[in-house]
Design a protein around this motif. Sequence first.
Motif, PDB file in Angstrom:
ATOM      1  N   LEU A   6       0.841  -1.195   0.000  1.00  0.00           N
ATOM      2  CA  LEU A   6       0.000   0.000   0.000  1.00  0.00           C
ATOM      3  C   LEU A   6       0.881   1.251   0.000  1.00  0.00           C
ATOM      4  O   LEU A   6       1.898   1.298   0.689  1.00  0.00           O
ATOM      5  N   PRO A   7       0.486   2.268  -0.751  1.00  0.00           N
ATOM      6  CA  PRO A   7       1.314   3.478  -0.851  1.00  0.00           C
ATOM      7  C   PRO A   7       1.318   4.302   0.438  1.00  0.00           C
ATOM      8  O   PRO A   7       0.304   4.397   1.140  1.00  0.00           O
ATOM      9  N   ASN A   8       2.469   4.863   0.741  1.00  0.00           N
ATOM     10  CA  ASN A   8       2.624   5.820   1.849  1.00  0.00           C
ATOM     11  C   ASN A   8       1.978   5.366   3.147  1.00  0.00           C
ATOM     12  O   ASN A   8       1.317   6.136   3.824  1.00  0.00           O
ATOM     13  N   ASN A   9       2.162   4.107   3.465  1.00  0.00           N
ATOM     14  CA  ASN A   9       1.595   3.561   4.710  1.00  0.00           C
ATOM     15  C   ASN A   9       0.094   3.797   4.818  1.00  0.00           C
ATOM     16  O   ASN A   9      -0.433   4.002   5.912  1.00  0.00           O
ATOM     17  N   LEU A  10      -0.582   3.812   3.698  1.00  0.00           N
ATOM     18  CA  LEU A  10      -2.034   3.968   3.672  1.00  0.00           C
ATOM     19  C   LEU A  10      -2.691   2.815   4.416  1.00  0.00           C
ATOM     20  O   LEU A  10      -2.369   1.655   4.180  1.00  0.00           O
ATOM     21  N   ILE A  11      -3.576   3.124   5.328  1.00  0.00           N
ATOM     22  CA  ILE A  11      -4.287   2.101   6.082  1.00  0.00           C
ATOM     23  C   ILE A  11      -5.726   2.070   5.591  1.00  0.00           C
ATOM     24  O   ILE A  11      -6.421   3.082   5.623  1.00  0.00           O
ATOM     25  N   PRO A  12      -6.188   0.910   5.125  1.00  0.00           N
ATOM     26  CA  PRO A  12      -7.581   0.837   4.696  1.00  0.00           C
ATOM     27  C   PRO A  12      -8.527   0.978   5.887  1.00  0.00           C
ATOM     28  O   PRO A  12      -8.166   0.634   7.015  1.00  0.00           O
TER      29      PRO A  12
END
Length: 183
Positions: A6-12
Amino acid sequence: EAMNQLPNNLIPTHVFIQGGCGGLAGAVCADLWFRYGADMPHLVVVEPQSAACLYQSALAGKPQVVHIVDESLMAGLSCGEVSLLGWDILKAGARPFLPISDAPVAPLMQLMANGVGDKTPVVAGESAIAGLAGLIGAVQDSKLAQQMNLNKSSRVLLFGTEGATDPALYRELTGTSAENVIA
């Protein structure tokens, strides 16, 4: 592996995962707990109505066996009996459990095979579509979407766990072959 990409530590905010017996969903749930603790995303487990053993187990509060009368198109998810290890994790970490009909399977497989807008077409088999079908169903159910805090700001992760595992059925349901989709 998916979370690491996932980009830039993106958290769903929400993860929709295929149910089946619960092994894969349990592994994803354990990883989400390990990574995010109390801030883990909603883990939504989606399975065929005809084999909804995880859903029935959630209702009963203990593992349940579903005697499958009519097989689902989502044959890879048509288990009827929970993985006890998976269930031990899911019973505390997953909400909600969503049983779905076979109705959206072929149209969603066709949508993925054709691509959407400028998106690359994807070969997605019958079981791979479950999470997407669950997401669409949840969005269309305003009460459920509200309970899940699923809205325009949500960041949703879907897992597609198979390609055209049955080439003849894939062609029947999509009108093309997997080779034509990826060509």
